[in-house]
Design an enzyme around this catalytic site. Sequence first.
Site, short mmCIF file in Angstrom:
data_model
loop_
_atom_site.label_atom_id
_atom_site.label_comp_id
_atom_site.label_asym_id
_atom_site.label_seq_id
_atom_site.Cartn_x
_atom_site.Cartn_y
_atom_site.Cartn_z
N GLU A 9 26.57 -3.37 -10.66
CA GLU A 9 26.30 -4.08 -9.41
C GLU A 9 26.78 -5.52 -9.42
O GLU A 9 27.30 -6.01 -8.42
CB GLU A 9 24.80 -4.10 -9.09
CG GLU A 9 24.12 -2.76 -9.04
CD GLU A 9 23.42 -2.46 -10.35
OE1 GLU A 9 24.02 -2.67 -11.40
OE2 GLU A 9 22.26 -2.03 -10.31
N ASP A 82 21.74 0.00 -12.04
CA ASP A 82 20.40 -0.08 -12.62
C ASP A 82 19.68 1.26 -12.64
O ASP A 82 19.91 2.13 -11.78
CB ASP A 82 19.54 -1.08 -11.83
CG ASP A 82 19.97 -2.52 -12.06
OD1 ASP A 82 20.65 -2.77 -13.07
OD2 ASP A 82 19.62 -3.38 -11.24
N GLU A 86 16.88 2.31 -6.51
CA GLU A 86 17.89 1.49 -5.83
C GLU A 86 19.24 1.62 -6.53
O GLU A 86 20.27 1.75 -5.88
CB GLU A 86 17.43 0.03 -5.82
CG GLU A 86 18.08 -0.83 -4.76
CD GLU A 86 17.58 -0.52 -3.37
OE1 GLU A 86 18.31 -0.85 -2.41
OE2 GLU A 86 16.50 0.05 -3.21
N TYR A 308 15.43 -4.19 -18.90
CA TYR A 308 15.43 -4.12 -17.43
C TYR A 308 14.11 -4.65 -16.86
O TYR A 308 13.02 -4.29 -17.32
CB TYR A 308 15.65 -2.68 -16.99
CG TYR A 308 15.92 -2.55 -15.51
CD1 TYR A 308 16.84 -3.38 -14.88
CD2 TYR A 308 15.26 -1.61 -14.73
CE1 TYR A 308 17.10 -3.27 -13.53
CE2 TYR A 308 15.51 -1.48 -13.38
CZ TYR A 308 16.44 -2.32 -12.79
OH TYR A 308 16.68 -2.21 -11.45
N ARG A 310 12.80 -4.43 -13.76
CA ARG A 310 12.07 -3.70 -12.72
C ARG A 310 11.52 -2.43 -13.35
O ARG A 310 12.21 -1.42 -13.45
CB ARG A 310 12.97 -3.38 -11.53
CG ARG A 310 13.39 -4.62 -10.75
CD ARG A 310 14.07 -4.29 -9.44
NE ARG A 310 14.47 -5.50 -8.75
CZ ARG A 310 15.67 -6.07 -8.84
NH1 ARG A 310 16.59 -5.51 -9.61
NH2 ARG A 310 15.95 -7.17 -8.18
N HIS A 355 10.72 4.90 -19.29
CA HIS A 355 11.23 3.55 -19.26
C HIS A 355 10.47 2.67 -20.24
O HIS A 355 9.45 3.05 -20.78
CB HIS A 355 11.12 2.97 -17.84
CG HIS A 355 11.98 3.67 -16.85
ND1 HIS A 355 11.97 3.37 -15.52
CD2 HIS A 355 12.90 4.66 -17.00
CE1 HIS A 355 12.83 4.15 -14.88
NE2 HIS A 355 13.40 4.93 -15.77
#
Length: 798
Positions: A9, A82, A86, A308, A310, A355
């Site tokens: 991104e 990511d 999203e 990461y 988020r 995660h």
Amino acid sequence: MSKNLVIVESPAKAKTIEKYLWADYTVKASVGHIRDLEKKKMGIDIENGFTPTYIIDEDKKTVVSGLKKLVKSAETVYIATDEDREGEAIGWHLCEALDLDPKTTKRVTYTEITKKAIEAALAKPRTLDMDLVYAQQARRILDRIVGFEVSPILWRKVPSTTTLSAGRVQSVAVRLIVDREKEIEAFVPTESWKMRVKLDKNVIAELTKVAGKAPNIKTQQDAETFLGQFGNGAEVKPGEKEKTLVASLKQKYGFTLEEVDTNETFRMPGAPFTTSTLQQEASRKMGFGVKKTMTIAQNLYQNGHISYMRTDSVNLSAEAITACQSYINSSYGANYSMKEGRKFATKTANAQEAHEAIRPTHIEQDPSTIRLDGDDLRLYKLIWERTVASQMQAAKIQTTTYTFVPKNIDQKWQTKGQVILFDGFLKLYEEGTDDEEEKEGEVTLPMIAKWTELDSQLFTGTQTFTRAPGRYTEATLVKKLESEGIGRPSTYASTISTIQDRGYVEKRQKYLFPTSLARIVTEFLEKNFAQMIDYKFTANVEEEFDKISRGEEQWQKMLKTFYAGFHPQVESAGGSERVTGERILGKHPKTGEQVSVRMGRFGPCIQIGEKTEDKKPTFASIPAGVDMETITLEQALELSALPRILGQKDGQDVKAAIGKFGPYVVIEKTYVSIPADAAFTVYNVTLEQALELIAAKQSGGGNIIAEYWDIQVLRGKFGPYLKQGKDNIPLPKKYKDDPSLLDEVIVNEIVEKKLAEGDTGKKKFGRFAKKADSTTSTESAKKEAPKKPAKKKTTKKK
């Protein structure tokens, strides 16, 4: 050209990843989303299964064109966006725009940007997870429907100086703040008094029982009566928050230590950070706003410093736990380390346990050795300390409670103290708290044997009041949203920014206050869209998105069910009455006219009198910081006396008044704010003082034709134009030809209309303007091209 193309991104992420890969890899950035729903229309065909119409953003066409060329020459394309919904959606949009097959295109994911993680991700690619894509698409479509169908109703029904908007999460967040303010206003504090005695050895004990029951000392008279049994009377000492009574003693009273209660407890470290807990702790400890925290965290992640940012998981990988143990053993000793490591269980609904929590990528490196500074270093240090502390031993604390009884009186007085027997994780890190008064200083008690008698030195009584619920800070609002299941942590930063930018919430110091506009809009939505801003309903919608992401529910079916209950409310609200939040304050003492407050076209205002055939009411603006709900008749009358005419200069009136940006003085079209630290106010400023302020501003001179606060009318090469901050705003031809027709109201309307264009709420003009929306099809692009030659020409010059 390279055999392998990796698409991410952001340029920063691309730069970091590319240095880890081999020469036959090229890493390029899409610079965020390249496609979105068309902006000027809803972009959703509700009748045909909620089919969305996506377009490529005008400023992304060059990016897409460049990526297409690279795709044609590459043997393998990797989508490396990511690892969340999203990111998955961005990957799918890239496939669609670049003519890649989502079923075969390689998708790689990673939780940190390190050489080892990137190489491992490329070694085990997968395909796009369409369930995640559908969940993100359902959220985007549902939120677009809510915004497009509710916002226009607000524009018609609620007067406002800003472009109103409604949102599924945004409006609920505003309601939380409004409801909390109502609780505070309705709260009636209850008085009580705490009795304390100072004993020998500097021991201070508090009264806990009288005749076997909790003390019931409610008033100052009660306190004086109680203290009278020990002294000759009590002296009242006023304080900032409460009064204190100090009794002069008749004699010293003996207090016997009747009970000694000692307990050993363990204080556990907090779990490694999730998105939400990082936002909260950064706010508590460093005063960072949620948006600032996420911006810094994004930079740290993209540059390979943290995993990461988020995530709703509190898991640490086995590798990270081992790294923590190694650092703790070498820096603090084996007695501070957890031999098997410590694992935490998340309480967040639908948390993705695969995660990881937010953690440093190189735990072995002390923050002082990292090439970071300023706020980047402060946030990194917070993340590093929290991660390492989570794998340290619990702190061992001894709590001692002494219970004293006075001779021949049936009372119990207690004092408590703590001793840290082993500091454990507290050696490195201590979690912050939202309650400023929650954490009191540690009291260390002297060693006293049971049945020891101590003499009294002083008796005091302190007035206390029950406290109203605290106003939300950004940290506590995030905590509340998460606990209610409203929205997702990754969206909180944009939500909290939006409600402030839209004028629904004001941040004073660190607390969030609802504006009058927020109250009126919330009242309207509660009356007409009760389901939409119901806390449980909003949380249930999030659960539906989660089901879609797990493949348990079909996204179009979910939207159909939602719309069937939502749209009838839209149709009903369209016929509702216009709301102004009018409140009658009383009668004008001189004229007998009705005095009221309401929301007007230009913001909250005071109205004196009512409209009749032969007379119009008069109005006065209510300045920022004054709430329509709490303004009094006296305040309204004082404000309605403005503007004051102070005198004249060169035949022009010099006035003092309060406007959108606070108190000011004005002559002709030169507006000057009265400084907050001035020795005068808008109510007593003199002509001479006003002229001094005006002269100081006019000395700026130059191309200024007129000024309206932070908006200037300037002479330009192609005629007059407006300037606000960095924005240059063109004038309509009528005012360009004759700028003398402008006034404060017209100028504000022109600026607000221009800045409201587009979804961002802010727009550049002139050669820095964003190109207009366009369709993705070649045919549509050809049709549009002849209409905008000037824009194409200007873009080339850039």
